[in-house]
Write an enzyme that holds these catalytic residues in place. Structure first.
Site, PDB file in Angstrom:
ATOM      1  N   GLU A 149      -7.682  16.495  -6.351  1.00  0.00           N
ATOM      2  CA  GLU A 149      -8.915  16.118  -7.068  1.00  0.00           C
ATOM      3  C   GLU A 149     -10.000  17.061  -6.891  1.00  0.00           C
ATOM      4  O   GLU A 149     -11.143  16.368  -6.826  1.00  0.00           O
ATOM      5  CB  GLU A 149      -9.138  14.636  -7.026  1.00  0.00           C
ATOM      6  CG  GLU A 149      -7.982  13.683  -7.091  1.00  0.00           C
ATOM      7  CD  GLU A 149      -8.289  12.289  -6.982  1.00  0.00           C
ATOM      8  OE1 GLU A 149      -9.233  11.833  -6.464  1.00  0.00           O
ATOM      9  OE2 GLU A 149      -7.497  11.523  -7.493  1.00  0.00           O
ATOM     10  N   GLU A 178       2.151  10.498  -8.839  1.00  0.00           N
ATOM     11  CA  GLU A 178       1.732   9.163  -8.713  1.00  0.00           C
ATOM     12  C   GLU A 178       2.043   8.385  -9.949  1.00  0.00           C
ATOM     13  O   GLU A 178       0.912   7.492 -10.259  1.00  0.00           O
ATOM     14  CB  GLU A 178       0.271   9.305  -8.079  1.00  0.00           C
ATOM     15  CG  GLU A 178       0.021  10.045  -6.941  1.00  0.00           C
ATOM     16  CD  GLU A 178      -1.686  10.156  -6.653  1.00  0.00           C
ATOM     17  OE1 GLU A 178      -2.268   9.060  -6.964  1.00  0.00           O
ATOM     18  OE2 GLU A 178      -1.877  11.051  -5.761  1.00  0.00           O
TER      19      GLU A 178
HETATM   20  C1  GLA Z   1      -5.333   8.741  -6.127  1.00  0.00           C
HETATM   21  C2  GLA Z   1      -5.098   9.188  -4.733  1.00  0.00           C
HETATM   22  C3  GLA Z   1      -3.886   8.425  -4.195  1.00  0.00           C
HETATM   23  C4  GLA Z   1      -4.342   7.005  -4.269  1.00  0.00           C
HETATM   24  C5  GLA Z   1      -4.525   6.780  -5.735  1.00  0.00           C
HETATM   25  C6  GLA Z   1      -4.734   5.254  -5.914  1.00  0.00           C
HETATM   26  O1  GLA Z   1      -4.935   9.005  -7.097  1.00  0.00           O
HETATM   27  O2  GLA Z   1      -4.629  10.555  -4.973  1.00  0.00           O
HETATM   28  O3  GLA Z   1      -4.063   8.597  -2.878  1.00  0.00           O
HETATM   29  O4  GLA Z   1      -5.500   6.746  -3.501  1.00  0.00           O
HETATM   30  O5  GLA Z   1      -5.603   7.517  -6.056  1.00  0.00           O
HETATM   31  O6  GLA Z   1      -4.230   4.286  -5.128  1.00  0.00           O
END
Ligand code: GLA
Length: 371
Positions: free
Chosen positions: A155, A260
């Site tokens: 990020e 994710e």
């Molecule tokens: C982001 C992070 C993850 C996690 C998600 C929410 O995407 O990369 O590690 O914290 O948020 O759980």
């Protein structure tokens, strides 16, 4: 007492175990890409009788939900705590899974001391680079040859595609990313190394990320792939955006992973679609409508949405190595508390009892559609 507890856990596991007739995602997707889940501590410590059997039966890659984040693994300047991370890696090895490390350099869930000297003043560029180097060398080095891929930087971009003004960026400068990848590569030359972010399907952010990746590749930075987090909504981004995003990064020679994935089915409580973990929003009477279960019509909409996404992934399987869901069952998903705390969400493929949902069967079908 201990024995009794073990018996109770065993009985619950048997009661919840998948009927052997439930097909597995990892088998269905063999030859296309791996299918994974992010695990919490109870899950890799064998204390979740509902998710445990699902994880073992369904997935062949795992990510650690929190166990390898900076605050967990290096809570103090001189203190490393590998207890949970060791168990997580041992779990993956026991089940012969591809093991992810997540994540080395991020602005969130990283203690404030990381960016400060003993007096609480901001570190110099050199001192922060030293600290980053020590952390990456120690953590990646410990699991060399065992953790197969690392989210090296998480990020680093704003929604408009410009660099996020994180402490890493402010103190070190834009080359903090190249440095992090180089340190990770030095610590384990065999590991895959990824840049991981959310909302890369959106035009502006994607453009910034593509530019950043292009520059890193041109400079010879050892980056092997990109993680599209995939914290998506029931209605966005659409299939076209998803396909264009995968293609844009694959064209740079990067492997593309969905890192994710989950699908938020609840009404929006914020204006943006950001998955920034610092976002919070108050709930209203209308924002938590499914406390007694997801209506059949919504259940089908979710299945359709998952099918649409996996159709795109299957079409691009040559560029992809894995699709990882951010959790195993609805009950433990972070989306029950993000961006609004205490809601009942249904973002994954298995329900709160561990039963496969219509979305699960929809995903299964996409694996075989053209084979
Ligand atoms: C982001 C992070 C993850 C996690 C998600 C929410 O995407 O990369 O590690 O914290 O948020 O759980």
């Amino acid at each position: 007492m201990r024995k009794l507890r073990a018996l109770v856990v065993l009985a619950a596991a048997v009661a919840h175990s998948q009927p052997t007739s439930t097909p597995s995602l990892k088998d269905a997707y063999k030859g296309l890409f791996r299918i994974g889940a992010a695990l919490n501590t109870a899950q890799f410590e064998g204390r979740d009788p509902i998710a445990g059997p699902i994880i073992e039966a369904q997935f062949n890659t795992i990510s650690p939900e929190n166990a390898l984040k900076w605050q967990s693994i290096q809570p103090g300047p001189e203190t490393y705590d590998f207890d949970q991370a060791d168990q997580y890696v041992a779990f993956g090895e026991k089940h012969k899974m591809f093991i992810l490390g997540h994540c080395l350099v991020w602005h969130s869930q990283t203690p404030a001391w990381v960016f400060q000297d003993a007096q609480g003043n901001p570190l110099t560029r050199e001192a922060l680079l030293d600290r980053m180097h020590d952390h990456i060398k120690t953590v990646v080095g410990r699991y060399k040859g065992r953790i197969g891929g690392w989210d090296v930087v998480n990020e680093a971009l704003n929604e408009d595609g410009t660099m996020r003004q994180s402490p890493w960026y402010r103190i070190i400068g834009g080359d903090f990313i190249a440095k992090a990848f180089q340190f990770a590569h030095d610590a384990d030359p065999g590991a895959q190394l990824y840049y991981n972010d959310y909302s890369l399907e959106n035009q502006a952010k994607r453009k910034g990320a593509v530019e950043l990746m292009r520059r890193l590749r041109a400079a010879g930075v050892p980056i092997t792939g990109i993680g599209l987090q995939g914290h998506v909504k029931i209605d966005s981004p659409d299939a076209g955006q998803e396909a264009a995003t995968i293609e844009a990064f694959a064209a740079l020679g990067l492997r593309v992973n969905i890192s994710e994935l989950d699908v938020d089915v609840l009404p929006r409580t914020t204006r943006s679609d950001s998955a920034d973990v610092s976002t919070t929003a108050a709930g209203t009477a209308q924002s938590n409508p499914y406390t007694n279960g997801l209506p059949e019509e919504r259940q089908q909409a979710l299945a359709k949405r998952y099918a649409e996404l996996f159709r795109v992934f299957v079409q691009h399987h040559n560029s992809m190595d894995r699709v990882t869901l951010w959790g195993a069952t609805d009950g433990t998903s972070w989306l029950n508390n993000f961006p609004t705390r205490g809601r009942t969400n249904y973002p994954l493929l298995f329900d709160r009892e561990g039963k496969p949902k219509p979305a699960f069967f929809a995903v299964l079908r996409e694996a075989t559609r053209n084979r």
